[in-house]
Design an enzyme around this catalytic site. Structure first.
Site, PDB file in Angstrom:
ATOM      1  N   SER A 274      -9.556   1.364   3.082  1.00  9.16           N
ATOM      2  CA  SER A 274      -8.719   2.172   2.215  1.00  9.16           C
ATOM      3  C   SER A 274      -7.672   1.362   1.441  1.00  9.16           C
ATOM      4  O   SER A 274      -7.033   1.897   0.547  1.00  9.16           O
ATOM      5  CB  SER A 274      -8.015   3.236   3.041  1.00  9.16           C
ATOM      6  OG  SER A 274      -7.181   2.617   4.011  1.00  9.16           O
TER       7      SER A 274
ATOM      8  N   LYS B 152       0.867  -1.178   0.000  1.00  7.26           N
ATOM      9  CA  LYS B 152       0.000   0.000   0.000  1.00  7.26           C
ATOM     10  C   LYS B 152       0.904   1.228   0.000  1.00  7.26           C
ATOM     11  O   LYS B 152       1.957   1.235   0.673  1.00  7.26           O
ATOM     12  CB  LYS B 152      -0.870  -0.048   1.260  1.00  7.26           C
ATOM     13  CG  LYS B 152      -1.976   0.989   1.337  1.00  7.26           C
ATOM     14  CD  LYS B 152      -2.802   0.753   2.609  1.00  7.26           C
ATOM     15  CE  LYS B 152      -3.931   1.741   2.776  1.00  7.26           C
ATOM     16  NZ  LYS B 152      -4.743   1.421   3.976  1.00  7.26           N
TER      17      LYS B 152
ATOM     18  N   SER C  77      -9.657  -1.248   7.252  1.00  5.39           N
ATOM     19  CA  SER C  77      -9.153  -0.915   5.918  1.00  5.39           C
ATOM     20  C   SER C  77      -8.467  -2.044   5.160  1.00  5.39           C
ATOM     21  O   SER C  77      -8.171  -1.893   3.981  1.00  5.39           O
ATOM     22  CB  SER C  77      -8.202   0.279   5.999  1.00  5.39           C
ATOM     23  OG  SER C  77      -8.940   1.464   6.033  1.00  5.39           O
TER      24      SER C  77
END
Lengths: 96, 482, 474
Positions: free
Chosen positions: B153, B78, B177
């Site tokens: 996310s 990420k 997330s």
């Protein structure tokens, strides 16, 4: 309830410029947020200590020894800044 | 054979057996990344360096040297995980051109085990959000159905793994997330115990709840990367030695079931506005756990209804603090328009931070004002204790708790990202885990189902082994028989 | 009108650790700009703090030396504000639960006890330089340097008391070797909070905070200035505003910096560190290894060296001076002679030059050598003073100075008698006076001999022989 003045105040404190329209839009959203968290008032927390962290206290302190490997070269320190001079971070003609 | 179609374990084995080279593995995934560009899973592709590294690994293998446990496996991160020399944007205009001069500890651990970092995945700006639509680099699309949101996310990570652009990926999970987008994309996602994986170099969102999570296509793959990363790190004061013991003796090649496992299921699950399909699948999932020998009992958790509000107050307060460093001075976006330092800060932040991020900062600042702190922030800290205590009590009675990962299936792109009520509600089963600092896994109910539904198992602190066993057992069950 | 002045101090002291508060960067003073920096002290995204064990130890030590209660469980917090010298948008400090609380320093001289509210650990900020062309240059070498902040209760009422407090505080911190406490270098910074109360009329002025105080003298002067400013305003029926003011040394005045609004620091716990546990065992261990502090040293000096209280006080005010004394008396068996010399000529010299004892060429060995020359009658006391002056200027040893300048005392009787006879022959009137019983005459004659010997004659011997000679002439 959250007001325009409140929004201006927190915007000032958090160094964010907002246009009048931004403020209006934010107001709506923040009022919603406030309403959503109001439920917390229903929780009975008499005698409850705040939970500041979920981890246990630090296992060990850092020994006071210089960690040469982690110190950055000056080029690395300054690589991401927009303006630099003589190895310093530079701000142009600040008036304050 | 399509080499991207197999598990990370198999890729590793085939690499060791010289059936496939690391360069071939990297190229095969690069090809998929090129083909699936429109999903927008990646912000940065680390092509040259990854190929260079793959070549070195091939040579290392040929030389007969001992190889690491991740050897040959391409892995994406990420884009809020710092990579030395590779830009780390956090999905924000603020850090569009920021190149960290250091690696996050997880990056060092992956490289030490010969994993290949091949790309940086898309995310909601600063990991704030649950749809991966607020990224400065555009929304990520769900490979299950391109019209749906990926969740977030860590949407880029789960999409990359689902669409075989990457066998394994790291995300971060502050309130769900990793688990929520894993659920939305029909892949496996684990949020380990707070302190189980080093956060050093992982850009903080709400630092008392942030944790690096792992995404894979199956539980076994996911546990492989998880185990590699569960290490004490002297650069993170909240990282713990006992993390290293948890998965040490776990055999992921065994067949597990739920015999002797006590499973707690929320009695009042109907109160949480579940989508019909989620309710139906969850019911089936519970049946399956029972059929696999699980001792399922109904529980109630009174504090759970406060979890989203508690999370909202605490996470925004921490966001307002953690994002204060982005002032345009030392790194990141700097406005051209300024005559005073204050204008420099104000204009840079106004121009480079997104709407949702600003909203959270403002609300977080609001709850910390002298006049509001007691009513909101301190109250939330107390409620946090109620929630943590209740989880702890439940997990002293049950090995794992079982919930749907989210109450709903993914909505359509562009329809609801501004609807805070839906966003708020979608966190109900996940945020409590972060507030309590415990661990949880999301496993797809049916990997092939068009409407993705994830099942969440929750375990106590440093009991990731229970999650892996439950996940393996659940995965081993046959949903079609139900 | 009768006014009472109320003064509280906030003192920041940089700790002399090897590394910074939250990272392993060197805590060396200065250095090329931005060369003592790492991701942590630069506040790069994702970097995490790790607290320095020695900094905590030093804070505990300071707390013990200032009679504080040590909190076994304290807490680090983030204090939020935006400024160029701050790398994270917050300073990591301690708000709610500081590491030390409730201490005091006794000011015996004025019969007062100044209470200490708290001592907490925190980090320093970077430094700004303004160029002539209007640009600002920023150096973060100092960012993250460990500090303790010592906050007193408003227990002082004069500049002199503040000065006295600071002297004692500085002496203790120096004794502990936790800080080099140099105000000029900024390793000790003091802010003053001051207001006055008119008890008769029940009026009081609003508190002013004074910053930019570069010396203890400046603290005293600024307090005097502010006292008058507050008084004048109250007398004129006005009042001060809550404000922060800056001391301007060149004009000897304080100048308004900013009005104090309501401070919104939005303190939250530093979750990356969180609760700071200092266990009893560690505190006990630190206690057991505490160096001797000024008060203890003073009573020991009185006892071991039979010094008067005043002398012991002066000698122990400063650790280096006390060490200097102790080392010197190891080399020469005369406690009071050494203390007289140090308190006299040595301290005068140091004060004049504004030096610390360790910054001069004088060492315990050299002082002992000098005093031994006097004791052995090789030189007189007065010549000794001259030798000391030369020593301070040249750094040469007393023996070398005496030799090079031919200062050895004349104790050869024939030589002395020759001089005595010369003086007697030249001063008939004085002989008359002596005979007439005027003792002053003897002193005069001896002085004359000392003069022609350029101070080198052994004065006792001259006096003795002169007397013999004069008596024989009767």
């Amino acid at each position: 309830m959250i007001s325009k003045e409140d929004i201006k105040k927190v915007a000032d404190l958090s160094m964010i410029n907002l246009s009048e329209q931004d403020i209006k839009c934010m107001e709506e959203k923040l009022v919603e947020s406030i309403q959503r968290v109001e439920i917390l008032g229903q929780a009975n927390t008499d005698g409850v200590e705040p939970l500041l962290q979920v981890h246990e206290p630090i296992e060990e302190f850092r020994k006071d020894l210089v960690e040469v490997d982690y110190i950055l070269d000056r080029e690395e320190v300054l690589v991401n800044t927009k303006e630099q001079q003589y190895g310093y971070f530079k701000l142009l003609n600040i008036m304050d | 054979m399509d080499i991207t179609n197999i598990s990370a374990y198999e890729m590793h084995e085939k690499f060791l057996n010289e059936e496939v080279t690391a360069v071939e593995l990297v190229n095969a995934h690069l090809e998929n990344m090129e083909k699936l560009k429109e999903l927008n899973a990646f912000i940065t592709i680390n092509k040259e360096e990854a190929l260079e590294r793959a070549k070195i690994l091939d040579e290392k293998l040929a030389s007969g040297a001992e190889m690491g446990v991740l050897a040959g496996i391409p892995i994406s991160l990420k884009d809020n995980i710092s990579t030395k020399g590779i830009r780390t944007t956090c999905g924000s205009k603020m850090l569009e051109n920021y190149i960290p001069p250091f690696n996050a500890t997880v990056v060092e651990l992956i490289e030490a085990e010969d994993g290949i970092i091949l790309g940086k995945t898309n995310l909601d700006e600063f990991a704030i959000g649950s749809s991966t639509e607020s990224s400065y680099f555009g929304a990520t699309k769900n490979p299950v159905d391109n019209n749906l949101i990926a969740g977030g996310s860590s949407g880029g990570s789960t999409v990359a793994v689902k669409s075989r652009q990457m066998p394994l990926s790291l995300g971060t999970d502050t309130g769900g997330s990793v688990r929520q987008p894993a659920s939305y994309c029909n892949v496996v996602g684990i949020k380990p115990t707070y302190g189980a994986i080093s956060r050093f170099g992982v850009v903080s969102m709400a630092n008392t709840m942030d944790q690096v999570g792992v995404v894979g296509r199956n539980v076994r793959d996911t546990s492989l990367l998880l185990k590699t990363l569960m290490k004490k790190d002297t650069r993170d004061g909240t990282s713990y030695k006992k993390s290293e013991e948890v998965l040490k003796n776990l055999d992921v090649n065994k067949n597990y079931d739920f015999k002797g496992i006590k499973v707690g299921v929320l009695k009042t699950i109907g109160d949480y506005k579940l989508d019909e399909i989620v309710a139906r699948d969850f019911e089936k999932a519970v049946e399956m756990v029972k059929s696999l020998g699980g001792q399922v009992e109904e529980i109630s958790m009174d504090s759970l209804k406060y979890a989203p509000a508690c999370y909202h107050v605490l996470s925004t307060a921490e966001v307002s603090s953690n994002l204060a460093r982005f002032d345009g001075l030392r790194y990141g976006y700097r406005s051209e328009k300024y005559e005073t330092t204050e204008e420099l800060f104000r204009n840079s932040r106004q121009e480079a931070l997104g709407k949702e991020v600003k909203r959270r900062i403002l609300f977080g600042t609001y709850v910390l004002l002298n006049e509001n702190k007691k009513e909101y922030y301190e109250k939330a800290l107390k409620v946090r204790r109620l929630i943590a205590d209740e989880y702890s009590e439940m997990l002293s009675k049950y090995d794992v708790l079982m919930t749907p990962t989210t109450p709903t299936i993914p909505f359509e792109l562009g329809t609801n990202s501004d609807n805070t009520e839906i966003q708020y509600n979608s966190d109900i089963f996940t945020v409590g885990v972060n507030l309590a600092g415990i661990c949880a896994i999301s496993v797809p109910f049916d990997k092939e189902e068009a409407a993705p539904v994830g099942i969440q198992f929750i375990a106590n602190k440093f009991e990731e082994d229970k999650l892996i066993k439950a996940g393996l057992a659940f995965e081993g069950g046959n949903v079609d028989e139900l | 009108m009768s006014f009472k002045t109320i003064i509280g101090l906030e003192i920041h002291t940089e700790l002399m650790t090897e590394t910074k508060m939250f990272c392993g960067c060197t805590n060396e003073f200065g250095g090329d700009a931005n060369t003592h920096c790492c991701p942590v002290c630069l506040g790069l995204p994702g970097a995490l703090p790790r607290i320095n064990e020695t900094a905590i130890e030093y804070a505990v030590k300071s707390g013990l030396a200032l009679n504080c209660k040590i909190n076994t469980s304290s807490q680090t917090d983030r204090k939020h504000y935006f400024y160029v010298d701050l790398t994270k948008g917050y300073q990591t400090s301690q708000a709610e639960r500081p590491i030390c609380e409730e201490g005091f320093i006794e000011l015996e001289e004025v019969g007062k006890k100044v209470r200490i509210e708290r001592i907490h650990v925190e980090e320093d900020t970077g430094k700004l330089n303004h160029t002539e062309t209007g640009e600002t240059l920023v150096d973060y070498n100092r960012a993250g340097v460990p500090l303790i902040e010592i906050v007193t209760r408003p227990d002082m009422s004069t500049g002199e008391e503040a000065r006295l407090f600071l002297d004692k505080l500085r002496a203790r911190l120096k004794y502990l070797e936790v800080s080099d406490v140099r105000m000029e270098q900024g390793s000790l910074r003091c802010d003053v909070n001051i207001n006055i109360v008119d008890e008769e009329r029940g009026l009081k002025s609003n508190i002013s905070e004074i910053k930019n105080l570069n010396s203890f003298r400046a603290v005293e002067k600024a307090i005097e200035f502010e006292e008058n400013r507050h008084k004048e305003l109250l007398e004129a029926g006005k009042n001060t505003i809550k404000e922060t003011r800056r001391w301007d040394e060149s004009v000897g005045e304080t100048i308004l910096m900013r009005e104090k609004g309501d401070s919104q620091y939005r303190f939250i716990t530093e979750g990356d560190i969180g609760v700071l546990n200092v266990d009893e065992k560690w505190i006990e261990d630190i206690k057991n290894h505490m160096p001797e502090l000024p008060a203890e040293k003073k009573s020991r000096f009185i006892k071991d060296f039979s010094l008067p209280e005043y002398d012991a006080e002066v000698l122990t005010q400063n650790k280096e001076l006390a060490n200097f004394y102790e080392k010197t008396v190891e080399l020469i068996d005369d406690y009071s002679m050494v203390s007289n010399w140090i308190m006299g000529d040595v301290l005068r010299r140091i004060k004049d030059e504004e030096l610390e004892i360790e910054e001069t060429p004088l060492t315990p060995n050299l002082l002992a050598e000098l005093l031994n020359l006097i004791k052995a009658n090789t030189i007189s006391n007065n010549v000794g003073k001259k030798v000391l002056r030369t020593l301070f200027e040249t750094g040469k040893s007393p023996k070398q100075i005496v030799e090079e300048e031919g200062l050895s005392q004349i104790s050869n009787e024939d030589e002395l008698i020759e001089m005595i006879e010369k003086i007697i022959s030249e001063n008939e009137q004085s002989i008359e006076d002596y005979r007439a019983g005027k003792d002053r005459a003897l002193g005069f004659l001896v002085g004359q001999v000392m003069k022609i010997s350029r101070g080198k004659a052994n004065p006792q011997l001259v006096s003795e022989k002169m007397k013999e000679k004069l008596d024989s002439l009767k």
